[in-house]
Write a protein that holds these residues in place. Sequence first.
Motif, PDB file in Angstrom:
ATOM      1  N   ILE A  38       0.867  -1.178   0.000  1.00  0.00           N
ATOM      2  CA  ILE A  38       0.000   0.000   0.000  1.00  0.00           C
ATOM      3  C   ILE A  38       0.902   1.227   0.000  1.00  0.00           C
ATOM      4  O   ILE A  38       1.733   1.392   0.892  1.00  0.00           O
ATOM      5  CB  ILE A  38      -0.940   0.020   1.217  1.00  0.00           C
ATOM      6  N   VAL A  83      -8.245   2.557   1.611  1.00  0.00           N
ATOM      7  CA  VAL A  83      -7.313   2.212   0.546  1.00  0.00           C
ATOM      8  C   VAL A  83      -8.063   2.289  -0.779  1.00  0.00           C
ATOM      9  O   VAL A  83      -9.147   1.717  -0.912  1.00  0.00           O
ATOM     10  CB  VAL A  83      -6.730   0.791   0.746  1.00  0.00           C
ATOM     11  N   ARG A 128      -2.181   0.278  -5.094  1.00  0.00           N
ATOM     12  CA  ARG A 128      -3.025   0.505  -3.920  1.00  0.00           C
ATOM     13  C   ARG A 128      -2.495   1.728  -3.175  1.00  0.00           C
ATOM     14  O   ARG A 128      -1.292   1.828  -2.919  1.00  0.00           O
ATOM     15  CB  ARG A 128      -2.988  -0.708  -3.007  1.00  0.00           C
TER      16      ARG A 128
END
Length: 139
Positions: A38, A83, A128
């Motif tokens: 992420i 996210v 992401r």
Amino acid sequence: MKLLVRLGLLFTITSTFSIRVVAQTTDTTKLPKDTSKIFMRVETIPEFKGGNEKFAKFLNKNLKYPKQARIDKIQGTVILTFVVEKDGTLSDLRVIRSVSPELDQEALRLMSILPPWVPGTQGGKPVRVQFSVPIGFRL
């Protein structure tokens, strides 16, 4: 009654609307779809399709000020984090700054009904991205 929707430090939209109270009991927390990295910073940040102005209009159109919060004159800014997945959907939706259970739940509900975003990119590929959004509630 006026609703103030604040999107970061870019601008503020104020509009008049009528309130419809609808009970919401849906759990809006989603598990992450992807276990890949992420990103916190990317070359191109994710954005709502149509930009910040359309995002503000969507929030303004769909917000339902909770009845009890209105009666108790509760106001404030709920900050959410989530996210933006590679496909633009939102996951791992959480409140990181609470105002009240009623306003927190409404902010989560609003974010859970959003259409997919334009995902962030790194090296020209969708990735992401962790994102945060303040949602202001004003009577």
